[in-house]
Design an enzyme around this catalytic site. Structure first.
Site, mmCIF file in Angstrom:
data_model
loop_
_atom_site.group_PDB
_atom_site.id
_atom_site.type_symbol
_atom_site.label_atom_id
_atom_site.label_comp_id
_atom_site.label_asym_id
_atom_site.label_seq_id
_atom_site.Cartn_x
_atom_site.Cartn_y
_atom_site.Cartn_z
ATOM 1 C CG ASP A 1 -1.901 -1.103 1.299
ATOM 2 O OD1 ASP A 1 -1.629 -2.185 0.749
ATOM 3 O OD2 ASP A 1 -2.972 -0.904 1.911
ATOM 4 C CG HIS B 1 -3.393 3.854 1.729
ATOM 5 N ND1 HIS B 1 -4.680 3.908 1.231
ATOM 6 C CD2 HIS B 1 -3.239 2.602 2.235
ATOM 7 C CE1 HIS B 1 -5.275 2.750 1.436
ATOM 8 N NE2 HIS B 1 -4.425 1.931 2.030
ATOM 9 C CG ASP C 1 -5.465 -0.162 -0.872
ATOM 10 O OD1 ASP C 1 -6.318 -0.367 -1.762
ATOM 11 O OD2 ASP C 1 -5.673 -0.423 0.329
ATOM 12 C CG ASN D 1 -9.444 -2.313 -0.052
ATOM 13 O OD1 ASN D 1 -8.216 -2.255 -0.060
ATOM 14 N ND2 ASN D 1 -10.152 -1.887 0.976
ATOM 15 C CG HIS D 2 -8.684 2.267 -0.186
ATOM 16 N ND1 HIS D 2 -9.298 3.284 0.506
ATOM 17 C CD2 HIS D 2 -8.458 1.289 0.726
ATOM 18 C CE1 HIS D 2 -9.421 2.954 1.779
ATOM 19 N NE2 HIS D 2 -8.916 1.744 1.940
ATOM 20 C CG HIS E 1 -5.010 -4.819 -2.181
ATOM 21 N ND1 HIS E 1 -3.960 -3.976 -1.893
ATOM 22 C CD2 HIS E 1 -5.996 -4.522 -1.280
ATOM 23 C CE1 HIS E 1 -4.303 -3.208 -0.862
ATOM 24 N NE2 HIS E 1 -5.521 -3.517 -0.473
ATOM 25 C CG HIS F 1 -6.214 -5.713 2.321
ATOM 26 N ND1 HIS F 1 -6.930 -4.562 2.065
ATOM 27 C CD2 HIS F 1 -7.127 -6.626 2.774
ATOM 28 C CE1 HIS F 1 -8.216 -4.782 2.342
ATOM 29 N NE2 HIS F 1 -8.356 -6.013 2.774
#
Length: 315
Positions: free
Chosen positions: A62, A64, A90, A122-123, A172, A247
């Site tokens: 990730d 982010h 992500d 998932n984002h 992910h 994740h």
């Protein structure tokens, strides 16, 4: 006849200028993003749901929206095209520079399409990133939702999984009770919002369970937890050796469970500018030996830097 995805010298010059602009801390214009997203969709639409990847490469978890830390990651891991990269999703939400982060990722994908793989997290989904920061950031920086819509269209084209040298399965989130064979992933229509259940959902939402066998209800409200016995069965039946996924926030940036056959990689240090965790990237050489490199946040101004523990399950 030239490939539709082949860049002209003019395209290369433009993309290189955009990469330099982003690294200097500037955002791209709306028209630059529109053009970038069109090119990226052309390239990504040619990629299958499962990407077969060759080593050596560096696997990253990730990001982010922590743009400065992404730049630090490339400083540590090496710049493209000298290093091959596999990112596990992500890219947006939580951090304050998701726009710059995903703009750079897409620019690098368009410029060096065979050197970098971008999986979906998932984002990378409208329903999530409209709530967890990306939508608001796009609106704040551009004054409308056009850029957000263009980026979220691209998300649907991101591949769902990768297999490194036919031995390391990468996604992910992780595994699914709906998947016995990785070949089932090939049948999915990925160009859609992430469903609330089923194989596509689970690939992006599930988590390994350290202490219990079998399948369990995920505290996230989507996906499943899976135990060591599930990992062993999945690897055996698909003739694989390991699972690499992201994740989950892990405080050292990397965590190995299930007899070290399930590896979690997290590449956003001091997550949300407050979690105090290290980040990690994992280099995989031609013999599939893994070398992990942990790193701290890049220095920056005007951001809080406190350390505190957070729950294991973080959306």
């Amino acid at each position: 006849m030239a490939s539709l995805n082949k860049l002209s010298s003019n395209d290369i010059g433009n993309i290189d200028r955009q990469i330099a602009k982003l690294k200097q801390g500037q955002i791209l214009t709306e028209s630059e993003i529109k053009s970038l997203c069109i090119k990226a969709k052309e390239i990504l639409s040619d990629e299958p749901n499962i990407i077969q990847v060759r080593a050596p490469l560096t696997i990253c978890g990730d990001i982010h929206g922590q743009f400065h830390d992404l730049i630090e990651l490339f400083q540590i891991g090496g710049n493209l095209p000298d290093t091959n990269y596999l990112f596990l999703g992500d890219y947006v939400d939580r951090g304050s520079q998701s726009v710059e982060t995903f703009s750079l990722m897409l620019s690098l994908k368009v410029r060096y399409k065979d050197r970098i793989v971008l999986l979906r997290g998932n984002h990378e989904n409208r329903e999530i990133n409209k709530v967890y920061g990306f939508y608001d950031e796009c609106f704040r920086k551009y004054g409308n939702e056009i850029v957000w819509k263009q980026f979220t269209e691209v998300f649907g084209y991101l591949p769902l999984s990768a297999i490194v040298e036919q031995q390391i399965f990468c996604a992910h989130g992780g595994l699914s009770p709906a998947m016995e064979s990785v070949d089932q992933i090939k049948q999915l229509n990925r160009v859609q919002d992430i469903p609330h259940e089923g194989l596509m959902c689970d690939l992006l939402w599930s988590d390994p369970e350290e202490t219990k066998n079998g399948w369990g209800i995920s505290p996230r409200g989507a996906g499943w937890t899976w135990g060591c016995d599930i990992t062993e069965k999945f690897l055996h039946s698909n003739k694989l050796k390991q699972i690499a996924r992201a994740h989950q926030l892990v405080m050292e940036g990397i965590q190995k469970v299930h007899n070290q056959k399930t590896i979690t990689i997290f590449s956003a240090p001091n997550y949300c500018y407050r979690c105090g965790n290290q980040a990690c990237i994992v280099e995989v050489d031609e013999q599939l030996r893994m070398n992990q490199t942990q790193f701290e946040p890049a220095p920056r101004e005007n951001e809080p830097h406190t350390t505190r523990r957070v729950p294991d399950y973080f959306l």
